[in-house]
Scaffold this motif. Structure first.
Motif, PDB file in Angstrom:
ATOM      1  N   THR A  66       0.820  -1.217   0.000  1.00  0.00           N
ATOM      2  CA  THR A  66       0.000   0.000   0.000  1.00  0.00           C
ATOM      3  C   THR A  66       0.853   1.266   0.000  1.00  0.00           C
ATOM      4  N   ARG A  67       2.138   1.136   0.365  1.00  0.00           N
ATOM      5  CA  ARG A  67       3.076   2.260   0.482  1.00  0.00           C
ATOM      6  C   ARG A  67       2.653   3.229   1.589  1.00  0.00           C
ATOM      7  N   GLN A  68       1.800   2.771   2.509  1.00  0.00           N
ATOM      8  CA  GLN A  68       1.389   3.567   3.658  1.00  0.00           C
ATOM      9  C   GLN A  68       2.319   3.276   4.831  1.00  0.00           C
ATOM     10  N   ASP A  69       2.527   4.276   5.672  1.00  0.00           N
ATOM     11  CA  ASP A  69       3.330   4.081   6.873  1.00  0.00           C
ATOM     12  C   ASP A  69       2.481   3.440   7.961  1.00  0.00           C
ATOM     13  N   LEU A  70       3.050   2.453   8.628  1.00  0.00           N
ATOM     14  CA  LEU A  70       2.426   1.837   9.786  1.00  0.00           C
ATOM     15  C   LEU A  70       3.256   2.208  11.009  1.00  0.00           C
ATOM     16  N   VAL A  71       2.611   2.652  12.062  1.00  0.00           N
ATOM     17  CA  VAL A  71       3.281   2.903  13.335  1.00  0.00           C
ATOM     18  C   VAL A  71       2.624   1.979  14.345  1.00  0.00           C
ATOM     19  N   VAL A  72       3.441   1.141  14.978  1.00  0.00           N
ATOM     20  CA  VAL A  72       2.895   0.210  15.966  1.00  0.00           C
ATOM     21  C   VAL A  72       3.691   0.365  17.261  1.00  0.00           C
ATOM     22  N   LEU A  73       2.969   0.606  18.340  1.00  0.00           N
ATOM     23  CA  LEU A  73       3.563   0.703  19.665  1.00  0.00           C
ATOM     24  C   LEU A  73       3.396  -0.640  20.366  1.00  0.00           C
ATOM     25  N   ASN A  74       4.403  -1.032  21.114  1.00  0.00           N
ATOM     26  CA  ASN A  74       4.392  -2.290  21.865  1.00  0.00           C
ATOM     27  C   ASN A  74       4.020  -3.493  20.986  1.00  0.00           C
ATOM     28  N   PRO A  75       4.626  -3.589  19.788  1.00  0.00           N
ATOM     29  CA  PRO A  75       4.267  -4.702  18.908  1.00  0.00           C
ATOM     30  C   PRO A  75       4.763  -6.028  19.464  1.00  0.00           C
ATOM     31  N   GLU A  76       3.965  -7.061  19.236  1.00  0.00           N
ATOM     32  CA  GLU A  76       4.396  -8.403  19.604  1.00  0.00           C
ATOM     33  C   GLU A  76       3.836  -9.382  18.592  1.00  0.00           C
ATOM     34  N   ILE A  77       4.635 -10.387  18.304  1.00  0.00           N
ATOM     35  CA  ILE A  77       4.194 -11.448  17.411  1.00  0.00           C
ATOM     36  C   ILE A  77       3.471 -12.464  18.282  1.00  0.00           C
ATOM     37  N   VAL A  78       2.180 -12.666  18.001  1.00  0.00           N
ATOM     38  CA  VAL A  78       1.385 -13.576  18.820  1.00  0.00           C
ATOM     39  C   VAL A  78       1.181 -14.925  18.136  1.00  0.00           C
TER      40      VAL A  78
END
Length: 168
Positions: A66-78
């Protein structure tokens, strides 16, 4: 908003575990914007807090489709798939060093967006690889740690030069 200075291979901050973000304030929003600008200025596709000298669990990613920016706080792989893929990786903090890394082909990531809402992102392919790479950063793990030992040995003199502040 400002461009941030990147920590390079050899910086102790790249080996530390980042701390969870407990509240979203103007400083966090400004940090996210600075990280996005820095990532774009350096033609990157992902950046973690550690890489800009901030030991907080924040990542910014340029979505490859999509070429959109993603901002993720406290990301975790579940969750991650048992299916694996090998792909070439590089890192803004380890300039001009590349290597083939095995990663899960699909991941489910949970975190929080800048508005404080819980997010859940299913990612596959390159996006899954980027999430794994950036979350590794937050845990003090670099992609070169995941290379075959023989490849790391081949890169050792280049990595040493980077760590000493020299040209790669």
């Amino acid at each position: 908003m400002a461009l941030r200075v990147l920590e390079k291979y050899g910086s102790p901050l790249l080996r530390k575990r980042a701390q969870p973000i407990t509240s979203i304030d103007g400083n966090i929003v400004s940090l996210a914007q600075d990280m996005r600008e820095t990532m774009h200025a350096l033609s990157g596709i992902g950046l973690a807090g550690n890489q800009v000298g901030v030991l907080l669990r924040i990542i910014v990613i340029l979505h490859p489709e999509t070429r959109q920016d993603l901002v993720v706080l406290n990301p975790e792989i579940v969750a991650m798939s048992a299916e694996r893929e090998i792909g070439e990786e590089g890192c803004l903090s380890i300039p001009e060093v590349y290597g083939r890394v095995e990663r899960a082909s699909r991941v489910l990531v949970r975190g929080i967006d800048l508005g404080g809402k819980d997010v859940e992102i299913e990612a596959s392919g390159l996006l899954a690889r980027i999430f794994q790479h950036e979350i590794d950063h937050l845990d003090g793990v670099l992609f070169v740690d995941r290379l075959h030992p023989a490849k790391r040995l081949l890169l050792s003199s280049k990595l040493k030069r980077i760590a000493q502040g020299g040209a790669s």
